[in-house]
Scaffold this motif. Structure first.
Motif, PDB file in Angstrom:
ATOM      1  N   ALA A   1      -2.036   1.576   5.229  1.00 56.90           N
ATOM      2  CA  ALA A   1      -0.754   0.912   5.464  1.00 56.90           C
ATOM      3  C   ALA A   1      -0.470   0.773   6.957  1.00 56.90           C
ATOM      4  CB  ALA A   1       0.373   1.687   4.777  1.00 56.90           C
TER       5      ALA A   1
ATOM      6  N   TYR B   1      -5.723   8.157   2.717  1.00 56.44           N
ATOM      7  CA  TYR B   1      -6.320   6.815   2.690  1.00 56.44           C
ATOM      8  C   TYR B   1      -5.238   5.746   2.658  1.00 56.44           C
ATOM      9  CZ  TYR B   1      -9.092   2.828   1.046  1.00 56.44           C
ATOM     10  OH  TYR B   1      -9.669   1.594   0.915  1.00 56.44           O
ATOM     11  N   LEU B   2      -4.272   5.910   1.777  1.00 55.46           N
ATOM     12  CA  LEU B   2      -3.228   4.899   1.610  1.00 55.46           C
ATOM     13  C   LEU B   2      -2.308   4.813   2.823  1.00 55.46           C
ATOM     14  CD1 LEU B   2      -2.449   5.578  -2.136  1.00 55.46           C
ATOM     15  CD2 LEU B   2      -3.536   3.534  -1.180  1.00 55.46           C
TER      16      LEU B   2
ATOM     17  N   VAL C   1       1.818   2.461  -3.623  1.00 58.75           N
ATOM     18  CA  VAL C   1       0.760   2.984  -4.499  1.00 58.75           C
ATOM     19  C   VAL C   1       0.895   4.487  -4.753  1.00 58.75           C
ATOM     20  CG1 VAL C   1      -1.732   3.219  -4.788  1.00 58.75           C
ATOM     21  CG2 VAL C   1      -0.793   1.144  -3.825  1.00 58.75           C
ATOM     22  N   PRO C   2       1.215   5.331  -3.747  1.00 63.21           N
ATOM     23  CA  PRO C   2       1.288   6.773  -4.021  1.00 63.21           C
ATOM     24  C   PRO C   2       2.260   7.128  -5.142  1.00 63.21           C
ATOM     25  CG  PRO C   2       1.278   6.415  -1.664  1.00 63.21           C
ATOM     26  CD  PRO C   2       1.379   5.064  -2.317  1.00 63.21           C
TER      27      PRO C   2
ATOM     28  N   ARG D   1      -6.390  10.798  -1.227  1.00 70.62           N
ATOM     29  CA  ARG D   1      -5.841   9.493  -1.626  1.00 70.62           C
ATOM     30  C   ARG D   1      -4.616   9.138  -0.786  1.00 70.62           C
ATOM     31  NH1 ARG D   1      -6.020   9.299  -8.226  1.00 70.62           N
ATOM     32  NH2 ARG D   1      -8.280   9.179  -8.403  1.00 70.62           N
TER      33      ARG D   1
ATOM     34  N   MET E   1      -3.183  -2.129  -8.910  1.00 69.86           N
ATOM     35  CA  MET E   1      -3.495  -2.574  -7.551  1.00 69.86           C
ATOM     36  C   MET E   1      -4.643  -3.574  -7.530  1.00 69.86           C
ATOM     37  SD  MET E   1      -1.336  -1.802  -5.362  1.00 69.86           S
ATOM     38  CE  MET E   1      -2.181  -2.270  -3.866  1.00 69.86           C
TER      39      MET E   1
ATOM     40  N   ALA F   1       0.837  -1.215   0.000  1.00 70.26           N
ATOM     41  CA  ALA F   1       0.000   0.000   0.000  1.00 70.26           C
ATOM     42  C   ALA F   1       0.865   1.257   0.000  1.00 70.26           C
ATOM     43  CB  ALA F   1      -0.935   0.001   1.204  1.00 70.26           C
TER      44      ALA F   1
ATOM     45  N   THR G   1      -8.026  -0.210  -3.195  1.00 66.68           N
ATOM     46  CA  THR G   1      -6.940   0.632  -3.702  1.00 66.68           C
ATOM     47  C   THR G   1      -6.828   0.509  -5.220  1.00 66.68           C
ATOM     48  OG1 THR G   1      -5.281  -1.094  -3.312  1.00 66.68           O
ATOM     49  CG2 THR G   1      -5.600   0.551  -1.560  1.00 66.68           C
TER      50      THR G   1
END
Length: 135
Positions: free
Chosen positions: A54, A49-50, A31-32, A46, A90, A28, A83
């Motif tokens: 995590a 959230y991520l 992802v950014p 976002r 993802m 996770a 995600t």
């Protein structure tokens, strides 16, 4: 099929669940970087959230010894799968983790008799497959 030593098998499976959750938390965090370069980019919502996901996944790994740890880990599979809304890849990564998690629950059910319950310890005096005692 049940495990010869259910308590030991339960501990091993809890450790595997904790390991999976830590790996999910690390995934996770990657992802950014991917969504910053595509589509709408990396918004603060976002990113929050991520990062929260995590941290919660990693914290959930620490409570896998507790009775509700596995239930919490199972519930966290949905936010991980979501995600995929941020980055298409993802769907595959989170989907693979969800399939691994489901496999872990299946193995747990086969070895311990229940995917979420505590390991059943065989009672003394019953044929549990262990070595025979001599009087």
């Amino acid at each position: 099929m049940t495990a010869p030593d259910p308590v030991r098998a339960g501990r091993a499976l809890n450790g595997a669940a904790a390991g999976i959750l830590v790996l999910e938390g690390i995934a996770a965090l990657f992802v950014p970087r991917g969504i910053a370069q595509s589509g709408d980019g990396l918004t603060s919502g976002r990113l929050t959230y991520l990062l929260v996901l995590a941290v919660v996944l990693i914290l959930a790994a620490g409570i896998q010894r507790r009775p509700r740890g596995l239930v919490i880990g199972t519930a966290l599979q949905l936010p991980l799968l979501l995600t995929g809304l941020f980055s298409g890849v993802m769907w595959l990564v989170a989907g693979a983790f969800v399939l691994i998690w489901l496999y872990l629950l299946q193995v747990r059910k086969e070895l311990l008799g229940s995917p979420f319950g505590a390991p059943r310890v065989p009672e003394h005096g019953h044929d549990d497959g262990g070595p025979a005692t001599t009087p």
